[in-house]
Design a protein around this motif. Sequence first.
Motif, short mmCIF file in Angstrom:
data_model
loop_
_atom_site.label_atom_id
_atom_site.label_comp_id
_atom_site.label_asym_id
_atom_site.label_seq_id
_atom_site.Cartn_x
_atom_site.Cartn_y
_atom_site.Cartn_z
N LEU A 1 0.91 -1.17 0.11
CA LEU A 1 -0.04 -0.10 -0.08
C LEU A 1 0.84 1.29 -0.09
CD1 LEU A 1 -2.79 1.44 0.37
CD2 LEU A 1 -2.32 1.04 2.91
N GLY A 2 0.54 1.93 -0.96
CA GLY A 2 1.21 3.49 -1.04
C GLY A 2 0.14 4.69 -0.69
N ILE A 3 0.49 5.30 0.00
CA ILE A 3 -0.26 6.57 0.77
C ILE A 3 0.62 8.10 0.36
CG2 ILE A 3 -1.70 7.67 2.56
CD1 ILE A 3 -1.34 4.79 3.99
N ASP A 4 -0.46 8.98 0.05
CA ASP A 4 0.04 10.04 -0.32
C ASP A 4 -0.83 11.31 -0.21
OD1 ASP A 4 2.34 12.07 -2.05
OD2 ASP A 4 0.56 12.81 -2.56
N CYS B 1 -2.81 3.61 -3.13
CA CYS B 1 -2.71 2.67 -4.49
C CYS B 1 -2.17 1.45 -3.68
CB CYS B 1 -1.60 3.47 -5.33
SG CYS B 1 -1.37 2.38 -6.85
N LEU B 2 -2.60 0.47 -4.34
CA LEU B 2 -2.28 -0.95 -3.96
C LEU B 2 -1.84 -1.76 -5.24
CD1 LEU B 2 -5.33 -2.25 -1.91
CD2 LEU B 2 -3.01 -2.12 -1.12
N GLY C 1 3.17 -4.55 3.36
CA GLY C 1 4.08 -3.31 3.29
C GLY C 1 3.27 -2.13 3.08
N VAL C 2 3.79 -1.15 3.77
CA VAL C 2 2.87 0.18 3.83
C VAL C 2 4.44 1.26 3.52
CG1 VAL C 2 1.60 2.00 4.78
CG2 VAL C 2 1.14 -0.33 5.19
N SER C 3 4.00 2.32 2.55
CA SER C 3 5.16 3.37 2.24
C SER C 3 4.15 4.50 2.07
CB SER C 3 5.58 2.77 0.90
OG SER C 3 6.59 4.02 0.77
N SER C 4 4.62 5.53 2.83
CA SER C 4 3.97 6.90 2.89
C SER C 4 4.81 7.81 2.43
CB SER C 4 3.65 7.24 4.34
OG SER C 4 2.57 6.31 4.76
N VAL D 1 3.51 -5.05 9.71
CA VAL D 1 4.32 -5.32 8.31
C VAL D 1 5.01 -4.07 8.32
CG1 VAL D 1 2.18 -6.42 7.23
CG2 VAL D 1 2.32 -3.87 7.07
N THR D 2 5.95 -4.16 7.30
CA THR D 2 7.01 -3.20 6.98
C THR D 2 6.46 -1.70 6.74
OG1 THR D 2 8.54 -4.78 6.28
CG2 THR D 2 9.19 -2.63 5.73
N TYR D 3 7.29 -0.66 7.29
CA TYR D 3 6.57 0.65 6.94
C TYR D 3 7.82 1.25 6.30
CZ TYR D 3 5.50 5.60 7.54
OH TYR D 3 5.65 7.12 7.54
N THR D 4 7.82 1.87 5.43
CA THR D 4 8.88 2.88 4.61
C THR D 4 8.33 4.30 4.36
OG1 THR D 4 8.45 1.91 2.45
CG2 THR D 4 10.08 0.80 3.66
N GLU D 5 9.32 5.32 4.40
CA GLU D 5 8.81 6.47 3.77
C GLU D 5 9.57 7.07 2.82
OE1 GLU D 5 8.00 8.20 8.38
OE2 GLU D 5 9.89 8.85 7.42
N THR D 6 8.79 7.61 1.76
CA THR D 6 9.39 8.04 0.83
C THR D 6 8.98 9.57 0.55
OG1 THR D 6 9.43 7.95 -1.85
CG2 THR D 6 7.51 7.46 -0.91
N SER D 7 9.11 10.38 -0.50
CA SER D 7 8.90 11.71 -0.79
C SER D 7 7.64 11.80 -1.94
CB SER D 7 10.00 12.78 -1.26
OG SER D 7 10.51 12.22 -2.54
N HIS D 8 6.93 12.87 -1.73
CA HIS D 8 6.15 13.33 -2.96
C HIS D 8 6.68 13.17 -4.34
CE1 HIS D 8 2.33 14.86 -4.69
NE2 HIS D 8 3.03 15.68 -5.22
N GLN D 9 7.77 13.80 -4.50
CA GLN D 9 8.74 13.72 -5.45
C GLN D 9 8.96 12.43 -6.25
OE1 GLN D 9 12.49 15.92 -6.28
NE2 GLN D 9 11.14 17.20 -7.19
N ARG D 10 9.44 11.65 -5.19
CA ARG D 10 9.84 10.35 -5.74
C ARG D 10 8.73 9.63 -6.41
NH1 ARG D 10 14.77 7.79 -1.86
NH2 ARG D 10 16.38 8.85 -2.81
N GLY D 11 7.59 9.77 -5.72
CA GLY D 11 6.29 9.35 -6.34
C GLY D 11 6.13 9.52 -7.48
N HIS D 12 6.24 10.73 -7.78
CA HIS D 12 6.01 11.31 -9.39
C HIS D 12 7.12 10.58 -10.34
CE1 HIS D 12 2.69 14.08 -9.25
NE2 HIS D 12 3.10 14.73 -8.30
#
Length: 303
Positions: free
Chosen positions: A6-9, A18-19, A72-75, A106-117
């Motif tokens: 799961l991705g959250i923004d 998004c799954l 896993g979840v990434s925000s 489950v695993t949690y990771t962090e990213t940036s809005h720009q990396r998502g784009h």
Amino acid sequence: MSNLFLGIDTSNYTSSFCLVDEQGKKQMEIKKPLTVKEGRLGLRQQEAVFQHVRNMETVATQLNGISGVIRGVSSSVSPRKVEGSYMPVFVVSRMLGKLIAGLLHVTYTETSHQRGHIRAGMEDLDPIGDSFTAFHLSGGTTEALRVDVLAETGAFNEKMVFESSDISIGQLIDRIGVYLGKPFPSGPALEAMLPKERGREAFDKRHYKAFFREGQLNLSGLETYLKKQLDQKEDPQKVVFLLFENIIQLLEKMIDEITEQKEEDVLFTGGVSSNEYIRSRLSELYKNKKANLYFCKKENCTD
């Protein structure tokens, strides 16, 4: 049951979820645009945070019907992956991501809005190389970044090449659109105003007011010029044409500087990159030049 991630923004524009499966293919996508009152240029951060929280009920109902197990979840927790990059809206995605990951163990990771784009733009673009330039063109950002993909993991690192010193291309489009009485965000409404047949022959050097020199990018002067044209009762359709042709010439100057020494793969992502006029004009200009242009799928350009 299939394994899902799961991705959250939660950006200034949209609550996005998004799954994807283990191959990275989308299995479900939920986008809830934030509501902006007529005549306003976006939302204050506290207003956007409140709308994101309010959207959670709808999102929870839709996620309740998934078929699979979230592993896993990434925000997105910041606009960019650099120290000091922060916006309160992304606190919502961080808190929600940590909560869901904690409850599911489950695993949690962090990213940036720009990396998502950038990642969204790379989807299904197999010919693009492991090193390329990414233009992130959105409501809050006009940046060119050098992207290097790590072969072992598929992750990537990015480094700034050019960035706007004042407003972004997306902000410029929205400011002119709202000045014309169009809804926010204004991109689709202004694109619909563009004349069908007018080409660059109708645009001369007198009309170029964007500024790019020695890596410095400035758009506020162009905003002032276009608003002055409207105040002087210039045809709104012509003003919109001048707006987009300025944007195209500005991007052309930036691409030419990047590709001056060697041929380069260039990816366009972010909401502004969905504009068909910009896509078609740039593709036309670079048919026989040293840049290989790639455009994010339109449905993946937005937040």
